[in-house]
Design a protein around this motif. Structure first.
Motif, PDB file in Angstrom:
ATOM      1  N   HIS A  84       0.818  -1.211   0.000  1.00 33.89           N
ATOM      2  CA  HIS A  84       0.000   0.000   0.000  1.00 33.89           C
ATOM      3  C   HIS A  84       0.853   1.264   0.000  1.00 33.89           C
ATOM      4  CE1 HIS A  84      -3.669   2.208   1.944  1.00 33.89           C
ATOM      5  NE2 HIS A  84      -3.543   2.495   0.681  1.00 33.89           N
ATOM      6  N   TRP A 116     -11.578   7.557   0.852  1.00 36.96           N
ATOM      7  CA  TRP A 116     -11.312   7.610   2.294  1.00 36.96           C
ATOM      8  C   TRP A 116     -12.515   8.189   3.033  1.00 36.96           C
ATOM      9  CZ3 TRP A 116      -5.643   9.413   3.597  1.00 36.96           C
ATOM     10  CH2 TRP A 116      -4.741   8.625   2.894  1.00 36.96           C
ATOM     11  N   ASP A 130      -8.748   4.779   5.246  1.00 34.16           N
ATOM     12  CA  ASP A 130      -8.749   4.398   3.826  1.00 34.16           C
ATOM     13  C   ASP A 130      -9.542   3.101   3.718  1.00 34.16           C
ATOM     14  OD1 ASP A 130      -8.196   3.585   1.237  1.00 34.16           O
ATOM     15  OD2 ASP A 130      -6.037   3.971   1.384  1.00 34.16           O
ATOM     16  N   HIS A 190      -7.213  -1.935  -1.403  1.00 35.26           N
ATOM     17  CA  HIS A 190      -5.769  -2.112  -1.229  1.00 35.26           C
ATOM     18  C   HIS A 190      -5.312  -1.779   0.180  1.00 35.26           C
ATOM     19  CE1 HIS A 190      -6.352   1.954  -3.030  1.00 35.26           C
ATOM     20  NE2 HIS A 190      -5.792   2.242  -1.898  1.00 35.26           N
TER      21      HIS A 190
HETATM   22 FE   LIG Z   1      -5.113   3.713  -0.318  1.00 33.54          FE
END
Ligand SMILES: [Fe+2]
Length: 155
Positions: free
Chosen positions: A28, A81, A115, A119
């Motif tokens: 990430h 996010w 987030d 991912h």
């Molecule tokens: Fe991210």
């Protein structure tokens, strides 16, 4: 030297295990995040923005809501996010942002973010996003840092 540096987390990549693995950080931060930094550096090379701070580039490339191509890489860390924000009076709000939009372009100060793109959690939690969010809430938030940001947002 690149204009924008890929900043390392302020702790070892395995510091959040078992809640978030070193492998998640390696992908990430070390790959996804690095790609945006590298692409932004290519975009701003030789331009005035090469000598600006990242937040200045984000705000300038937001271009009052008509983002320039640089905005996508400069601000992409905000795509998908969830945010806890404060305004200057201390009023809190929760928001989510699409397409790299950040609370700062709306004049808000983010004091906590999560987030929730795949991912951020797929290596450790696969498709179990609720489990990731629960662990984030229970084990990973540094509330002292959130409190410091909340106080700073009101100055
Ligand atoms: Fe991210």
């Amino acid at each position: 030297m690149n204009a924008i540096e890929l900043k390392a987390p302020p702790y070892p990549l395995d510091a959040l295990e078992p809640h978030m693995s070193k492998s998640t950080f390696e992908y990430h931060w070390g790959k996804h995040h690095k790609t945006y930094v590298d692409n932004l550096n290519k975009q701003i090379a030789g331009k005035d923005w090469e000598n600006k701070e990242l937040e200045e580039i984000v705000l300038a490339s937001w271009n009052n809501g008509s983002p320039t191509p640089e905005f996508n890489n400069a601000a992409q860390f905000g795509s998908g996010w969830a945010w806890l924000n404060s305004d200057k009076s201390g009023k809190l709000s929760i928001s989510k942002t699409p397409n790299a939009v950040l609370p700062v372009v709306e004049g808000k100060s983010p004091i906590l973010t999560c987030d929730v793109w795949e991912h951020a959690y797929y290596i450790d939690y696969q498709n179990r996003r609720p489990d990731f969010i629960q662990t984030f809430m229970d084990k990973l938030i540094n509330w002292d840092m959130v409190s410091q940001r909340y106080a700073a947002a009101q100055q």
